[in-house]
Write a protein that holds these residues in place. Structure first.
Motif, PDB file in Angstrom:
ATOM      1  N   UNK A  33       0.809  -1.221   0.000  1.00 12.22           N
ATOM      2  CA  UNK A  33       0.000   0.000   0.000  1.00 12.22           C
ATOM      3  C   UNK A  33       0.839   1.266   0.000  1.00 12.22           C
ATOM      4  N   UNK A  34       2.006   1.184   0.623  1.00  8.52           N
ATOM      5  CA  UNK A  34       2.887   2.344   0.786  1.00  8.52           C
ATOM      6  C   UNK A  34       4.327   1.918   0.510  1.00  8.52           C
ATOM      7  N   UNK A  35       4.685   1.738  -0.756  1.00 11.31           N
ATOM      8  CA  UNK A  35       6.039   1.267  -1.090  1.00 11.31           C
ATOM      9  C   UNK A  35       7.145   2.144  -0.514  1.00 11.31           C
ATOM     10  N   UNK A  36       6.850   3.422  -0.323  1.00 13.80           N
ATOM     11  CA  UNK A  36       7.849   4.328   0.235  1.00 13.80           C
ATOM     12  C   UNK A  36       8.253   3.933   1.658  1.00 13.80           C
ATOM     13  N   UNK A  37       7.424   3.172   2.327  1.00 12.54           N
ATOM     14  CA  UNK A  37       7.731   2.751   3.703  1.00 12.54           C
ATOM     15  C   UNK A  37       8.866   1.732   3.741  1.00 12.54           C
ATOM     16  N   UNK A  38       9.030   0.978   2.682  1.00 16.57           N
ATOM     17  CA  UNK A  38      10.073  -0.061   2.646  1.00 16.57           C
ATOM     18  C   UNK A  38      11.458   0.542   2.888  1.00 16.57           C
ATOM     19  N   UNK A  39      11.707   1.717   2.331  1.00 15.41           N
ATOM     20  CA  UNK A  39      13.031   2.336   2.456  1.00 15.41           C
ATOM     21  C   UNK A  39      13.291   2.856   3.874  1.00 15.41           C
ATOM     22  N   UNK A  40      12.274   2.886   4.708  1.00 15.51           N
ATOM     23  CA  UNK A  40      12.437   3.367   6.072  1.00 15.51           C
ATOM     24  C   UNK A  40      13.017   2.293   6.994  1.00 15.51           C
ATOM     25  N   UNK A  41      13.154   1.089   6.479  1.00 18.59           N
ATOM     26  CA  UNK A  41      13.689  -0.015   7.272  1.00 18.59           C
ATOM     27  C   UNK A  41      15.011  -0.466   6.678  1.00 18.59           C
ATOM     28  N   UNK A  42      16.002  -0.613   7.534  1.00 17.01           N
ATOM     29  CA  UNK A  42      17.279  -1.135   7.046  1.00 17.01           C
ATOM     30  C   UNK A  42      17.089  -2.599   6.671  1.00 17.01           C
ATOM     31  N   UNK A  43      17.983  -3.128   5.884  1.00 17.39           N
ATOM     32  CA  UNK A  43      17.819  -4.503   5.430  1.00 17.39           C
ATOM     33  C   UNK A  43      18.211  -5.509   6.511  1.00 17.39           C
ATOM     34  N   UNK A  44      19.256  -5.242   7.271  1.00 18.32           N
ATOM     35  CA  UNK A  44      19.677  -6.173   8.324  1.00 18.32           C
ATOM     36  C   UNK A  44      19.044  -5.792   9.654  1.00 18.32           C
ATOM     37  N   UNK A  45      18.458  -6.782  10.308  1.00 17.50           N
ATOM     38  CA  UNK A  45      17.882  -6.564  11.622  1.00 17.50           C
ATOM     39  C   UNK A  45      16.501  -5.949  11.614  1.00 17.50           C
ATOM     40  N   UNK A  82       8.505   9.532  15.201  1.00 18.45           N
ATOM     41  CA  UNK A  82       8.442   9.253  13.767  1.00 18.45           C
ATOM     42  C   UNK A  82       8.569  10.526  12.927  1.00 18.45           C
ATOM     43  N   UNK A  83       8.133  11.659  13.493  1.00 22.31           N
ATOM     44  CA  UNK A  83       8.394  12.935  12.820  1.00 22.31           C
ATOM     45  C   UNK A  83       9.897  13.102  12.626  1.00 22.31           C
ATOM     46  N   UNK A  84      10.666  12.753  13.652  1.00 27.66           N
ATOM     47  CA  UNK A  84      12.119  12.854  13.587  1.00 27.66           C
ATOM     48  C   UNK A  84      12.740  11.948  12.540  1.00 27.66           C
ATOM     49  N   UNK A  85      12.078  10.826  12.260  1.00 34.07           N
ATOM     50  CA  UNK A  85      12.566   9.912  11.227  1.00 34.07           C
ATOM     51  C   UNK A  85      12.114  10.340   9.833  1.00 34.07           C
ATOM     52  N   UNK A  86      11.272  11.372   9.778  1.00 32.04           N
ATOM     53  CA  UNK A  86      10.752  11.824   8.486  1.00 32.04           C
ATOM     54  C   UNK A  86       9.533  11.058   8.020  1.00 32.04           C
ATOM     55  N   UNK A  87       8.886  10.337   8.925  1.00 32.89           N
ATOM     56  CA  UNK A  87       7.699   9.575   8.563  1.00 32.89           C
ATOM     57  C   UNK A  87       6.508  10.517   8.441  1.00 32.89           C
ATOM     58  N   UNK A  88       5.868  10.571   7.289  1.00 33.62           N
ATOM     59  CA  UNK A  88       4.683  11.418   7.167  1.00 33.62           C
ATOM     60  C   UNK A  88       3.590  10.949   8.140  1.00 33.62           C
ATOM     61  N   UNK A  89       2.901  11.888   8.712  1.00 35.41           N
ATOM     62  CA  UNK A  89       1.853  11.529   9.683  1.00 35.41           C
ATOM     63  C   UNK A  89       0.757  10.681   9.057  1.00 35.41           C
ATOM     64  N   UNK A  90       0.493  10.913   7.779  1.00 35.88           N
ATOM     65  CA  UNK A  90      -0.515  10.106   7.095  1.00 35.88           C
ATOM     66  C   UNK A  90      -0.099   8.632   7.073  1.00 35.88           C
ATOM     67  N   UNK A  91       1.184   8.391   6.880  1.00 37.73           N
ATOM     68  CA  UNK A  91       1.700   7.022   6.884  1.00 37.73           C
ATOM     69  C   UNK A  91       1.654   6.439   8.285  1.00 37.73           C
ATOM     70  N   UNK A  92       1.982   7.263   9.271  1.00 33.85           N
ATOM     71  CA  UNK A  92       1.920   6.823  10.671  1.00 33.85           C
ATOM     72  C   UNK A  92       0.508   6.351  11.002  1.00 33.85           C
ATOM     73  N   UNK A  93      -0.494   7.137  10.640  1.00 28.27           N
ATOM     74  CA  UNK A  93      -1.893   6.786  10.895  1.00 28.27           C
ATOM     75  C   UNK A  93      -2.297   5.569  10.065  1.00 28.27           C
ATOM     76  N   UNK A  94      -1.840   5.519   8.829  1.00 26.00           N
ATOM     77  CA  UNK A  94      -2.199   4.408   7.939  1.00 26.00           C
ATOM     78  C   UNK A  94      -1.776   3.057   8.506  1.00 26.00           C
ATOM     79  N   UNK A  95      -0.678   3.039   9.259  1.00 23.43           N
ATOM     80  CA  UNK A  95      -0.194   1.786   9.838  1.00 23.43           C
ATOM     81  C   UNK A  95      -1.264   1.121  10.705  1.00 23.43           C
TER      82      UNK A  95
END
Length: 133
Positions: A33-45, A82-95
């Motif tokens: 639903x939100x492909x942009x969220x994938x880049x917010x997670x590192x690959x390891x761990x 999450x604001x500090x991580x650059x997460x849009x609030x709309x995405x935060x709520x969408x979770x």
């Protein structure tokens, strides 16, 4: 097991009977639903981070929909984090909506109008809480 009178608790209990771990289902839906969220997670761990984030969100949702004894305050504090991580609030709520949609899929035919109404009410309240931060 006695069924909870709280429809949101009941939805989680029904899902737990059918699915050992919601984490991969929730994050698959999130990334679809939100492909942009994938880049917010590192690959390891990231699997541990995802599981931890989901567990904290579930605790907050259950408290928010129930006694509001304190865990629900995590939602407000995580907005700032999450604001500090650059997460849009709309995405935060969408979770939170993604969690509900995933539960609905897992619960299937046992997802009642009462459960749906409770989730819609709670999601609206969470959105209002986030907007007020």
């Amino acid at each position: 097991m006695t069924a909870s009178s709280n429809p949101i608790e009941r939805s989680f209990a029904l899902a737990a009977e059918r699915c050992e771990d919601l984490t991969p289902l929730v994050y698959r839906r999130l990334f679809e639903s939100h492909p942009e969220a994938r880049t917010m997670f590192r690959t390891e761990g990231s699997e541990l981070v995802k599981g931890s984030m989901l567990a904290l969100a579930v605790d907050a949702i259950l408290d928010f929909a129930g006694e509001r004894s304190g865990h629900f305050r995590l939602i407000a504090s995580e907005v700032s984090s999450h604001d500090g991580f650059g997460t849009p609030r709309e995405l935060f709520v969408a979770f939170f909506g993604i969690i509900a949609q995933t539960l609905r899929d897992v619960v299937g035919a046992d997802w009642s109008d009462e459960i749906d109404a409770a989730w819609q009410k709670s999601l609206g309240e969470i959105e209002s809480l986030v907007a007020a931060q």
